[in-house]
Write an enzyme that holds these catalytic residues in place. Structure first.
Site, PDB file in Angstrom:
ATOM      1  CB  SER A  38      -0.944   0.010   1.211  1.00  0.00           C
ATOM      2  OG  SER A  38      -0.228  -0.172   2.417  1.00  0.00           O
ATOM      3  CG  ASP A 337      -4.542   5.417   6.714  1.00  0.00           C
ATOM      4  OD1 ASP A 337      -3.396   5.284   7.185  1.00  0.00           O
ATOM      5  OD2 ASP A 337      -4.927   4.805   5.691  1.00  0.00           O
ATOM      6  CG  HIS A 340      -1.423   3.669   4.450  1.00  0.00           C
ATOM      7  ND1 HIS A 340      -2.674   3.223   4.841  1.00  0.00           N
ATOM      8  CD2 HIS A 340      -0.782   2.605   3.915  1.00  0.00           C
ATOM      9  CE1 HIS A 340      -2.792   1.943   4.545  1.00  0.00           C
ATOM     10  NE2 HIS A 340      -1.653   1.538   3.976  1.00  0.00           N
TER      11      HIS A 340
END
Length: 372
Positions: A38, A337, A340
């Protein structure tokens, strides 16, 4: 004038050679091929499972794109620095988006692991994905005939390409850590994760890759999600300077140390290649130690987008949920978040890699003009 014209290519090659032996890798890259999770995914998860909800993507794209941030990632800033378009996700190309693949493809998928899913199934660890680095490498090999149909053409394309190998491996630890499996067990995963990364690098070299940038892990002990999951009243577990969890950062450093040793071994086996270690850890520790110096007046440890709690990170109200909310200015925060980072943090990490001392050997992406 004719003599100068004949000698110029030699001068350029000599410059690049001297730069390399001084510990600087310099080249003009014409395409990027990305792998990872991610921290590098530019849309594959979105195309595979559906996009994340707003406010993801609000800062730059103004809508969710599949990137796990409010805006651009390290791979995006790298492409911009090279003067290349943003690297498109493989699944978009596979599904017939009509995008040109000559300037690169991104195979990274949010949630991906370095090790195959079967490794975790055997140990009772639910990772919620079957996408591993090996799967991404299979995708790369599947699209090879569309990229180049002869070995000489592949060598031509890949010789001027930058292969970004991650970040990858972090999820191999994150999934079991969030299940509160013992650090002793998880530490046994490290050599296997390193070997999986090394195996992918070696296979890409066999396929023609010349320059590969391989990131280490970020400081996990500074993550709002980890700080929330392992919150403790024992102040000795925290770094008094940063507020990060010492033992988790030491684990990240252990992974990074083992990775660098393996990269040195691969470089010795393949002296014609450029194996570049990207020090995500120390490039980011700069703003964890002194967030205000980098404009992070909202702090380095508290998430911009979340559902409350000491670090604004709450698994019952995650970013994108109706019950969660985002800060007014993400550029003032390091954490987006809880897991990340914000676009602003990724920008600083990239500057540390491409303009600062946080690659080994140091990389220079300044192109030598062909018209010189």
């Amino acid at each position: 004038m004719a003599l100068l014209t004949l000698k110029l290519p030699f001068i350029i090659k000599l410059f690049l050679f001297l730069a390399t032996i001084k510990g600087v890798v310099g080249y003009c890259y014409t395409s990027i091929f990305g792998f990872g999770d991610s921290y590098a995914d530019t849309g594959n998860l979105c195309l595979n499972h559906g996009c994340l909800s707003p406010p993801y993507g609000e800062t730059y794209f103004h809508h969710p794109t599949g990137r796990c941030s409010n805006g651009r990632l390290i791979i995006d800033f790298t492409a911009e620095s090279l003067g290349l378009p943003l690297v498109q996700p493989y699944l978009g190309i596979k599904n017939g988006s009509g995008i040109s693949i000559q300037e690169g493809i991104n195979f990274a998928v949010a949630g991906a692991t370095a090790l195959d899913a079967s490794f975790f199934v055997e140990r009772g660890i639910d990772v919620g994905t079957d996408i591993s680095l090996g799967v991404q490498l299979d995708w790369f090999k599947e699209i090879l005939p569309s990229l180049c149909n002869t070995s000489s053409k592949c060598n031509e394309i890949f010789g001027s390409s930058l292969f970004l190998m991650g970040e990858i491996g972090g999820n191999d630890y994150t999934y079991p850590f969030f299940l509160h499996r013992s650090i002793e067990e998880i530490q046994t995963f490290v050599p296997l994760v390193i070997q999986a990364i090394a195996s992918a690098i070696n296979e890409l070299i066999e396929l023609g890759a010349v320059t590969l940038m391989v990131p280490g892990n970020i400081p996990m002990g500074c993550s709002a999600a980890y700080l929330t999951s392992y919150e403790t009243a024992d102040t000795d577990q925290y770094d008094p300077e940063t507020g990060c969890l010492n033992w988790l950062n030491k684990f990240s450093e252990y992974h990074n140390d083992q990775l660098q040793k393996e990269l040195s071994r691969i470089q010795a086996l393949h002296p014609h290649t450029n194996i570049i270690y990207a020090d995500f850890y120390n490039s980011s520790m700069r703003f964890y130690r002194n967030p205000s110096q980098y404009g992070f007046t909202g702090g380095a440890l508290t998430a911009c987008c979340g559902g409350g709690g000491p670090y604004n990170c709450n698994t019952s109200a995650e970013c994108g949920d109706p019950s969660a909310s985002a800060c007014d200015d993400p550029s003032k925060y390091v954490s987006w978040d809880g897991i990340h980072l914000t676009e602003a943090a990724y920008r600083w990490i990239t500057k540390g890699l491409l303009e600062g001392p946080y690659t080994i050997p140091q990389i220079s992406i300044s192109c030598v003009s062909q018209d010189a």
